[in-house]
Design a protein around this motif. Structure first.
Motif, PDB file in Angstrom:
ATOM      1  N   LEU A   1       3.531  -8.285  -0.274  1.00  0.00           N
ATOM      2  CA  LEU A   1       4.185  -9.093  -1.369  1.00  0.00           C
ATOM      3  C   LEU A   1       5.248  -8.124  -1.822  1.00  0.00           C
ATOM      4  O   LEU A   1       6.536  -8.387  -2.091  1.00  0.00           O
ATOM      5  CB  LEU A   1       3.200  -9.346  -2.605  1.00  0.00           C
ATOM      6  CG  LEU A   1       3.946  -9.903  -3.587  1.00  0.00           C
ATOM      7  CD1 LEU A   1       4.582 -11.132  -3.220  1.00  0.00           C
ATOM      8  CD2 LEU A   1       2.842 -10.021  -4.698  1.00  0.00           C
ATOM      9  N   PHE A   2       4.884  -6.616  -2.078  1.00  0.00           N
ATOM     10  CA  PHE A   2       6.040  -5.776  -2.448  1.00  0.00           C
ATOM     11  C   PHE A   2       7.071  -5.708  -1.632  1.00  0.00           C
ATOM     12  O   PHE A   2       8.101  -5.704  -1.808  1.00  0.00           O
ATOM     13  CB  PHE A   2       5.217  -4.425  -2.482  1.00  0.00           C
ATOM     14  CG  PHE A   2       6.344  -3.151  -2.704  1.00  0.00           C
ATOM     15  CD1 PHE A   2       6.871  -3.160  -4.170  1.00  0.00           C
ATOM     16  CD2 PHE A   2       6.587  -2.241  -1.947  1.00  0.00           C
ATOM     17  CE1 PHE A   2       7.698  -1.903  -4.607  1.00  0.00           C
ATOM     18  CE2 PHE A   2       7.310  -1.372  -2.178  1.00  0.00           C
ATOM     19  CZ  PHE A   2       8.131  -1.246  -3.422  1.00  0.00           C
ATOM     20  N   ALA A   3       6.779  -5.825  -0.107  1.00  0.00           N
ATOM     21  CA  ALA A   3       7.919  -5.506   0.632  1.00  0.00           C
ATOM     22  C   ALA A   3       8.717  -6.804   0.588  1.00  0.00           C
ATOM     23  O   ALA A   3       9.855  -6.699   0.539  1.00  0.00           O
ATOM     24  CB  ALA A   3       7.254  -5.343   2.170  1.00  0.00           C
ATOM     25  N   MET A   4       8.260  -7.932   0.739  1.00  0.00           N
ATOM     26  CA  MET A   4       8.987  -9.130   0.809  1.00  0.00           C
ATOM     27  C   MET A   4       9.991  -9.090  -0.580  1.00  0.00           C
ATOM     28  O   MET A   4      11.145  -9.381  -0.481  1.00  0.00           O
ATOM     29  CB  MET A   4       8.181 -10.284   0.745  1.00  0.00           C
ATOM     30  CG  MET A   4       7.445 -10.792   2.012  1.00  0.00           C
ATOM     31  SD  MET A   4       6.437 -12.209   2.107  1.00  0.00           S
ATOM     32  CE  MET A   4       5.028 -11.969   1.275  1.00  0.00           C
ATOM     33  N   VAL A   5       9.350  -9.135  -1.863  1.00  0.00           N
ATOM     34  CA  VAL A   5      10.125  -8.990  -2.958  1.00  0.00           C
ATOM     35  C   VAL A   5      11.344  -8.057  -2.817  1.00  0.00           C
ATOM     36  O   VAL A   5      12.405  -8.029  -3.183  1.00  0.00           O
ATOM     37  CB  VAL A   5       9.257  -8.743  -4.017  1.00  0.00           C
ATOM     38  CG1 VAL A   5      10.101  -8.678  -5.413  1.00  0.00           C
ATOM     39  CG2 VAL A   5       8.381  -9.964  -4.469  1.00  0.00           C
ATOM     40  N   THR A   6      10.823  -6.618  -2.584  1.00  0.00           N
ATOM     41  CA  THR A   6      12.029  -5.582  -2.310  1.00  0.00           C
ATOM     42  C   THR A   6      13.019  -5.962  -1.553  1.00  0.00           C
ATOM     43  O   THR A   6      14.135  -5.734  -1.845  1.00  0.00           O
ATOM     44  CB  THR A   6      11.205  -4.294  -1.978  1.00  0.00           C
ATOM     45  OG1 THR A   6      10.133  -3.916  -3.007  1.00  0.00           O
ATOM     46  CG2 THR A   6      12.091  -2.898  -2.077  1.00  0.00           C
ATOM     47  N   ARG A   7      12.545  -6.389  -0.195  1.00  0.00           N
ATOM     48  CA  ARG A   7      13.470  -6.647   0.625  1.00  0.00           C
ATOM     49  C   ARG A   7      14.503  -7.794   0.269  1.00  0.00           C
ATOM     50  O   ARG A   7      15.823  -7.696   0.427  1.00  0.00           O
ATOM     51  CB  ARG A   7      12.948  -7.221   1.976  1.00  0.00           C
ATOM     52  CG  ARG A   7      12.681  -6.057   2.948  1.00  0.00           C
ATOM     53  CD  ARG A   7      14.186  -5.683   3.703  1.00  0.00           C
ATOM     54  NE  ARG A   7      14.175  -4.345   4.398  1.00  0.00           N
ATOM     55  CZ  ARG A   7      14.617  -3.358   4.177  1.00  0.00           C
ATOM     56  NH1 ARG A   7      15.354  -3.269   2.829  1.00  0.00           N
ATOM     57  NH2 ARG A   7      14.630  -2.116   5.019  1.00  0.00           N
ATOM     58  N   LYS A   8      14.107  -8.749  -0.448  1.00  0.00           N
ATOM     59  CA  LYS A   8      14.828  -9.989  -0.861  1.00  0.00           C
ATOM     60  C   LYS A   8      15.965  -9.375  -1.846  1.00  0.00           C
ATOM     61  O   LYS A   8      17.279  -9.899  -1.941  1.00  0.00           O
ATOM     62  CB  LYS A   8      14.065 -10.894  -1.484  1.00  0.00           C
ATOM     63  CG  LYS A   8      14.685 -12.341  -2.029  1.00  0.00           C
ATOM     64  CD  LYS A   8      13.793 -13.259  -2.412  1.00  0.00           C
ATOM     65  CE  LYS A   8      14.548 -14.669  -2.861  1.00  0.00           C
ATOM     66  NZ  LYS A   8      13.581 -15.680  -3.254  1.00  0.00           N
ATOM     67  N   ILE A   9      15.715  -8.334  -2.688  1.00  0.00           N
ATOM     68  CA  ILE A   9      16.480  -7.797  -3.482  1.00  0.00           C
ATOM     69  C   ILE A   9      17.496  -6.702  -2.960  1.00  0.00           C
ATOM     70  O   ILE A   9      18.950  -6.891  -3.027  1.00  0.00           O
ATOM     71  CB  ILE A   9      15.609  -7.175  -4.713  1.00  0.00           C
ATOM     72  CG1 ILE A   9      15.124  -8.552  -5.562  1.00  0.00           C
ATOM     73  CG2 ILE A   9      16.597  -6.679  -5.654  1.00  0.00           C
ATOM     74  CD1 ILE A   9      14.019  -7.676  -6.664  1.00  0.00           C
ATOM     75  N   ASN A  10      16.883  -5.871  -2.217  1.00  0.00           N
ATOM     76  CA  ASN A  10      17.606  -4.974  -1.466  1.00  0.00           C
ATOM     77  C   ASN A  10      17.484  -4.888   0.014  1.00  0.00           C
ATOM     78  O   ASN A  10      16.100  -4.398   0.456  1.00  0.00           O
ATOM     79  CB  ASN A  10      17.136  -3.491  -2.072  1.00  0.00           C
ATOM     80  CG  ASN A  10      17.771  -2.339  -1.717  1.00  0.00           C
ATOM     81  OD1 ASN A  10      18.340  -2.480  -0.436  1.00  0.00           O
ATOM     82  ND2 ASN A  10      17.880  -1.282  -2.331  1.00  0.00           N
ATOM     83  N   ASN A  11      18.266  -5.393   0.766  1.00  0.00           N
ATOM     84  CA  ASN A  11      17.933  -5.343   2.059  1.00  0.00           C
ATOM     85  C   ASN A  11      18.828  -4.316   3.088  1.00  0.00           C
ATOM     86  O   ASN A  11      19.058  -4.313   4.254  1.00  0.00           O
ATOM     87  CB  ASN A  11      18.532  -6.773   2.730  1.00  0.00           C
ATOM     88  CG  ASN A  11      19.921  -7.177   2.631  1.00  0.00           C
ATOM     89  OD1 ASN A  11      20.668  -6.189   2.086  1.00  0.00           O
ATOM     90  ND2 ASN A  11      20.186  -8.382   2.742  1.00  0.00           N
ATOM     91  N   HIS A  12      19.272  -3.331   2.274  1.00  0.00           N
ATOM     92  CA  HIS A  12      20.171  -2.297   2.888  1.00  0.00           C
ATOM     93  C   HIS A  12      19.483  -0.808   3.225  1.00  0.00           C
ATOM     94  O   HIS A  12      19.413  -0.297   3.989  1.00  0.00           O
ATOM     95  CB  HIS A  12      21.457  -2.050   2.428  1.00  0.00           C
ATOM     96  CG  HIS A  12      21.272  -1.316   1.118  1.00  0.00           C
ATOM     97  ND1 HIS A  12      21.109  -2.115  -0.147  1.00  0.00           N
ATOM     98  CD2 HIS A  12      21.442  -0.059   0.720  1.00  0.00           C
ATOM     99  CE1 HIS A  12      21.306  -1.304  -1.201  1.00  0.00           C
ATOM    100  NE2 HIS A  12      21.267   0.085  -0.829  1.00  0.00           N
ATOM    101  N   ALA A  13      18.311  -0.666   1.950  1.00  0.00           N
ATOM    102  CA  ALA A  13      17.614   0.457   2.195  1.00  0.00           C
ATOM    103  C   ALA A  13      16.627   0.827   3.173  1.00  0.00           C
ATOM    104  O   ALA A  13      15.910  -0.290   3.572  1.00  0.00           O
ATOM    105  CB  ALA A  13      17.135   0.939   0.781  1.00  0.00           C
TER     106      ALA A  13
END
Length: 211
Positions: free
Chosen positions: A124-136
């Motif tokens: 869940l953390f990975a999906m939400v974070t990736r949706k907001i920031n997909n470059h890091a």
């Protein structure tokens, strides 16, 4: 550079990993480090204050902070060239104030355990974070690995997590991790943690700083 350390699951070891990485960067790599303690428990800030009471000045500054003050703090910290900002994220993701924090991340470190509840929270953390920031770059760090336990779902878990980022070798569970402070990492832990921290630093931090 802003490095986010997070996982929605409490007890995954994000505050411990933040301390390990801060101590490593400041004492072994001689880097300028600031830690923003945004975790609700603010355990890192408490350790820092305890060290000062005992007249042990940390090698880096620890700033307890809430989400609403983040933009101002980031603006000030970005004026310090070469500064590495480590952010110990809150354990919950139900606050819109996290969006600018996620957007500011140049790298995400996500400690996790192989148990079922930790994996669900990690995803869940990975999906939400990736949706907001997909470059890091997103780096999963298996943590508190018990050598006596057979993780039957380990390969399946890693296959899913690799959709979001890379997975480092695991960190074995040791009681000595409880002795970490803002001024000290027990020497006995270095053989355990150096391979992982060296990997992250050399593969990602040095690469990001190249012109």
């Amino acid at each position: 550079m802003v490095i986010l350390i997070g996982n929605q699951k409490g007890g995954a070891g994000k505050s411990t990993l933040t301390l390990l990485f801060a101590n490593y960067l400041a004492t072994i790599r001689n880097r300028r480090v600031t830690v923003l303690d945004m975790d609700y428990q603010q355990s890192i800030a408490s350790k820092s204050e305890k060290a000062k009471i005992l007249e042990n000045e940390p090698d880096y500054e620890v700033i307890p902070s809430d989400l609403k003050h983040f933009p101002m703090l980031l603006n000030l910290l970005n004026k310090n060239k070469g500064e590495i900002v480590l952010i110990d994220l809150p354990g919950k993701m139900d606050d819109d104030g996290l969006i600018p924090v996620f957007l500011a991340g140049d790298m995400v470190l996500c400690p996790f355990n192989y148990d079922e509840f930790s994996v669900d929270s990690t995803l869940l953390f990975a999906m939400v974070t990736r949706k907001i920031n997909n470059h890091a770059p997103f780096i999963f760090i298996p943590n508190r690995i018990k050598n006596t336990v057979k993780y039957e779902t380990r390969l399946e878990v890693e296959k899913v997590l690799q959709r979001f980022g890379v997975i480092t070798p695991g960190i074995a569970d040791r009681v000595d991790f409880q002795r970490i402070s803002t001024v000290h990492t027990p020497l006995i832990l270095f053989p355990v943690i150096l391979p992982i921290l060296d990997l992250v630093y050399e593969a990602y931090l040095l690469k990001e700083e190249q012109p």
